[in-house]
Design a protein around this motif. Structure first.
Motif, PDB file in Angstrom:
ATOM      1  N   ASP A   1       0.840  -1.207   0.000  1.00 50.69           N
ATOM      2  CA  ASP A   1       0.000   0.000   0.000  1.00 50.69           C
ATOM      3  C   ASP A   1       0.874   1.255   0.000  1.00 50.69           C
ATOM      4  OD1 ASP A   1      -2.445  -1.394   0.047  1.00 50.69           O
ATOM      5  OD2 ASP A   1      -2.302  -1.648   2.214  1.00 50.69           O
ATOM      6  N   ALA A   2       1.922   1.225  -0.821  1.00 50.56           N
ATOM      7  CA  ALA A   2       2.866   2.344  -0.870  1.00 50.56           C
ATOM      8  C   ALA A   2       2.141   3.627  -1.271  1.00 50.56           C
ATOM      9  CB  ALA A   2       3.988   2.041  -1.851  1.00 50.56           C
ATOM     10  N   LEU A   3       2.545   4.732  -0.653  1.00 52.54           N
ATOM     11  CA  LEU A   3       1.905   6.032  -0.888  1.00 52.54           C
ATOM     12  C   LEU A   3       2.591   6.751  -2.045  1.00 52.54           C
ATOM     13  CD1 LEU A   3       1.544   7.105   2.847  1.00 52.54           C
ATOM     14  CD2 LEU A   3      -0.319   6.467   1.314  1.00 52.54           C
ATOM     15  N   PHE A   4       1.818   7.000  -3.102  1.00 47.77           N
ATOM     16  CA  PHE A   4       2.289   7.757  -4.252  1.00 47.77           C
ATOM     17  C   PHE A   4       1.218   8.762  -4.649  1.00 47.77           C
ATOM     18  CE2 PHE A   4       4.815   3.865  -4.657  1.00 47.77           C
ATOM     19  CZ  PHE A   4       6.074   4.396  -4.874  1.00 47.77           C
ATOM     20  N   THR A   5       1.636   9.774  -5.390  1.00 45.53           N
ATOM     21  CA  THR A   5       0.705  10.803  -5.857  1.00 45.53           C
ATOM     22  C   THR A   5       0.715  10.831  -7.382  1.00 45.53           C
ATOM     23  OG1 THR A   5       1.201  12.109  -3.878  1.00 45.53           O
ATOM     24  CG2 THR A   5       0.034  13.220  -5.657  1.00 45.53           C
ATOM     25  N   PRO A   6      -0.176  10.085  -8.036  1.00 47.50           N
ATOM     26  CA  PRO A   6      -0.226  10.095  -9.502  1.00 47.50           C
ATOM     27  C   PRO A   6      -0.830  11.389 -10.030  1.00 47.50           C
ATOM     28  CG  PRO A   6      -2.001   8.756  -8.630  1.00 47.50           C
ATOM     29  CD  PRO A   6      -1.174   9.171  -7.449  1.00 47.50           C
ATOM     30  N   GLN A   7      -0.546  11.679 -11.283  1.00 48.16           N
ATOM     31  CA  GLN A   7      -1.081  12.879 -11.921  1.00 48.16           C
ATOM     32  C   GLN A   7      -2.564  12.703 -12.237  1.00 48.16           C
ATOM     33  OE1 GLN A   7       0.512  15.826 -12.610  1.00 48.16           O
ATOM     34  NE2 GLN A   7       2.320  15.076 -11.516  1.00 48.16           N
ATOM     35  N   SER A   8      -3.356  13.707 -11.892  1.00 38.21           N
ATOM     36  CA  SER A   8      -4.775  13.686 -12.230  1.00 38.21           C
ATOM     37  C   SER A   8      -4.984  14.257 -13.632  1.00 38.21           C
ATOM     38  CB  SER A   8      -5.579  14.512 -11.218  1.00 38.21           C
ATOM     39  OG  SER A   8      -5.466  13.970  -9.926  1.00 38.21           O
ATOM     40  N   PRO A   9      -5.998  13.780 -14.368  1.00 38.33           N
ATOM     41  CA  PRO A   9      -6.274  14.333 -15.701  1.00 38.33           C
ATOM     42  C   PRO A   9      -6.579  15.824 -15.608  1.00 38.33           C
ATOM     43  CG  PRO A   9      -7.494  12.295 -15.348  1.00 38.33           C
ATOM     44  CD  PRO A   9      -6.915  12.679 -14.015  1.00 38.33           C
ATOM     45  N   PRO A  10      -6.033  16.641 -16.481  1.00 36.88           N
ATOM     46  CA  PRO A  10      -6.323  18.088 -16.435  1.00 36.88           C
ATOM     47  C   PRO A  10      -7.809  18.396 -16.532  1.00 36.88           C
ATOM     48  CG  PRO A  10      -4.478  17.623 -17.898  1.00 36.88           C
ATOM     49  CD  PRO A  10      -5.069  16.305 -17.534  1.00 36.88           C
ATOM     50  N   SER A  11      -8.562  17.537 -17.220  1.00 37.98           N
ATOM     51  CA  SER A  11      -9.992  17.783 -17.393  1.00 37.98           C
ATOM     52  C   SER A  11     -10.774  17.638 -16.093  1.00 37.98           C
ATOM     53  CB  SER A  11     -10.561  16.822 -18.439  1.00 37.98           C
ATOM     54  OG  SER A  11     -10.342  15.467 -18.053  1.00 37.98           O
ATOM     55  N   SER A  12     -10.180  17.003 -15.069  1.00 38.18           N
ATOM     56  CA  SER A  12     -10.904  16.819 -13.811  1.00 38.18           C
ATOM     57  C   SER A  12     -11.017  18.115 -13.023  1.00 38.18           C
ATOM     58  CB  SER A  12     -10.209  15.754 -12.961  1.00 38.18           C
ATOM     59  OG  SER A  12      -8.934  16.208 -12.525  1.00 38.18           O
ATOM     60  N   GLY A  13     -10.115  19.046 -13.266  1.00 37.02           N
ATOM     61  CA  GLY A  13     -10.151  20.300 -12.530  1.00 37.02           C
ATOM     62  C   GLY A  13      -9.725  20.169 -11.082  1.00 37.02           C
ATOM     63  N   GLN A  14      -9.150  19.026 -10.708  1.00 34.34           N
ATOM     64  CA  GLN A  14      -8.746  18.791  -9.340  1.00 34.34           C
ATOM     65  C   GLN A  14      -7.234  18.622  -9.248  1.00 34.34           C
ATOM     66  OE1 GLN A  14     -11.044  15.309  -8.260  1.00 34.34           O
ATOM     67  NE2 GLN A  14     -12.668  16.565  -7.380  1.00 34.34           N
ATOM     68  N   LEU A  15      -6.724  18.832  -8.045  1.00 35.31           N
ATOM     69  CA  LEU A  15      -5.312  18.622  -7.807  1.00 35.31           C
ATOM     70  C   LEU A  15      -5.019  17.132  -7.692  1.00 35.31           C
ATOM     71  CD1 LEU A  15      -4.579  21.434  -5.191  1.00 35.31           C
ATOM     72  CD2 LEU A  15      -4.268  21.504  -7.669  1.00 35.31           C
ATOM     73  N   ASN A  16      -3.739  16.783  -7.652  1.00 35.32           N
ATOM     74  CA  ASN A  16      -3.345  15.385  -7.524  1.00 35.32           C
ATOM     75  C   ASN A  16      -3.672  14.861  -6.125  1.00 35.32           C
ATOM     76  OD1 ASN A  16      -2.251  15.609 -10.117  1.00 35.32           O
ATOM     77  ND2 ASN A  16      -0.278  16.283  -9.311  1.00 35.32           N
ATOM     78  N   GLN A  17      -4.076  13.597  -6.050  1.00 32.79           N
ATOM     79  CA  GLN A  17      -4.472  12.978  -4.795  1.00 32.79           C
ATOM     80  C   GLN A  17      -3.536  11.823  -4.458  1.00 32.79           C
ATOM     81  OE1 GLN A  17      -6.929  13.423  -2.316  1.00 32.79           O
ATOM     82  NE2 GLN A  17      -5.739  11.781  -1.366  1.00 32.79           N
ATOM     83  N   ILE A  18      -2.998  11.832  -3.242  1.00 32.17           N
ATOM     84  CA  ILE A  18      -2.148  10.736  -2.802  1.00 32.17           C
ATOM     85  C   ILE A  18      -2.984   9.466  -2.676  1.00 32.17           C
ATOM     86  CG2 ILE A  18      -2.458  11.270  -0.343  1.00 32.17           C
ATOM     87  CD1 ILE A  18       0.486  10.423   0.040  1.00 32.17           C
ATOM     88  N   GLN A  19      -2.397   8.333  -3.103  1.00 33.10           N
ATOM     89  CA  GLN A  19      -3.116   7.067  -3.113  1.00 33.10           C
ATOM     90  C   GLN A  19      -2.182   5.935  -2.687  1.00 33.10           C
ATOM     91  OE1 GLN A  19      -5.153   6.315  -6.847  1.00 33.10           O
ATOM     92  NE2 GLN A  19      -5.535   8.490  -7.188  1.00 33.10           N
ATOM     93  N   ASN A  20      -2.798   4.805  -2.303  1.00 35.11           N
ATOM     94  CA  ASN A  20      -2.048   3.585  -2.008  1.00 35.11           C
ATOM     95  C   ASN A  20      -1.887   2.798  -3.297  1.00 35.11           C
ATOM     96  OD1 ASN A  20      -3.996   3.868   0.749  1.00 35.11           O
ATOM     97  ND2 ASN A  20      -1.814   3.583   1.073  1.00 35.11           N
ATOM     98  N   ILE A  21      -0.667   2.791  -3.829  1.00 32.45           N
ATOM     99  CA  ILE A  21      -0.425   2.166  -5.129  1.00 32.45           C
ATOM    100  C   ILE A  21       0.806   1.268  -5.042  1.00 32.45           C
ATOM    101  CG2 ILE A  21       0.069   2.567  -7.563  1.00 32.45           C
ATOM    102  CD1 ILE A  21      -1.248   5.262  -7.330  1.00 32.45           C
TER     103      ILE A  21
END
Length: 277
Positions: free
Chosen positions: A226-246
């Motif tokens: 469950d390593a913590l990484f912050t993937p890039q969010s699609p620009p169309s989402s209008g949201q910032l990047n969200q840290i996830q367990n990946i």
């Protein structure tokens, strides 16, 4: 420029930090024939609060110490709050004073985890066997050459939690044509959990010539689930990047340590240390 009096600037940072750590435990010791028992029950709690305010002023007269005298004033703040709750159990069993078995577990809950998560159970177990502490070995002639022979193996789990508020959905407030406007900030993740680090170790310790020459070697293997990484969010989402367990991260290798004591007298000693990992 020379002669100007409105290019002064001033920054002031106010910080209030508070950390509380509490550890309560009960220890019980018992002996039964050739066995010894040490039992530990306890709980831990820590809380960290960090609040910072930054005040900036520009367009003032050089030497001004009051922000009220600057034509442009800006303000920013930073808030960090985090708490961790834990309960643990540990049992150490000594067997004939030559082998020691230790096992236990810890139940952890961190406020940086999402609402849809449960506390993490982190087990541990280890065994140490000191062959050179046997009576038959102490009475043997080989002890004059190999003074210490100890083997050990351990398995344990630990956790690394995310930054506070990483699990929350947040919004940003920005000025727009003189009026406040809201924008998406942290998207939030109700399923966010702490990283789980699983580590396995095997090692041996050898002492020669009354431990004047001591060698220690360890083979370790660690896996972070469950390593913590912050993937890039699609620009169309209008949201910032969200840290996830990946995914998982693997770490393995060897640790070697050599200590030599060529000189050891009542008044002087000389030690040489060499390590590799």
């Amino acid at each position: 420029a020379e002669g100007t009096t409105d290019q002064g600037s001033l920054s002031r940072v106010l910080r209030s930090a508070f950390t509380l750590t509490t550890d309560v435990n009960i220890t019980h010791r018992a002996n039964l024939d050739n066995f010894s028992f040490v039992t530990v029950l306890g709980g831990q709690f820590f809380r960290t609060t960090d609040r910072q305010n930054r005040l900036n002023g520009s367009g003032g007269v050089d030497g001004t110490r009051s922000l009220n005298n600057f034509s442009e004033q800006t303000f920013s703040d930073f808030v960090l709050e985090n708490a961790n709750y834990g309960a643990y159990f540990l049992e150490n069993i000594g067997i004939y004073d030559v082998a020691f078995l230790e096992f236990g577990g810890r139940l952890d809950k961190n406020t940086a985890s999402g609402e849809g998560t449960k506390p993490l159970l982190l087990p541990k177990i280890g065994l140490t066997y000191n062959i050179s502490d046997h009576d038959f070995y102490r009475d043997s002639s080989i002890r004059d050459i190999i003074s210490t022979i100890k083997v050990r193996g351990n398995y344990g789990e630990a956790s690394n939690f995310a930054q506070p508020f990483s699990q929350d959905r947040t919004f940003g407030l920005n000025p727009f044509f003189g009026a406040p406007s809201f924008t998406f900030a942290n998207p939030g993740n109700d399923e966010l959990v702490s990283e789980r680090v699983k580590t396995t170790e095997f090692g041996v310790e050898l002492g020669f010539f009354s431990n004047r020459l001591f060698l220690s070697g360890t083979r370790y293997m660690g896996v972070t689930e469950d390593a913590l990484f912050t993937p890039q969010s699609p620009p169309s989402s209008g949201q910032l990047n969200q840290i996830q367990n990946i995914g998982e991260v693997e770490n393995k290798g060897y640790e070697l340590a050599l200590t030599a004591t060529p000189i050891q007298t009542g008044k002087h000693s000389l030690s040489l240390n060499l390590s590799y990992n």
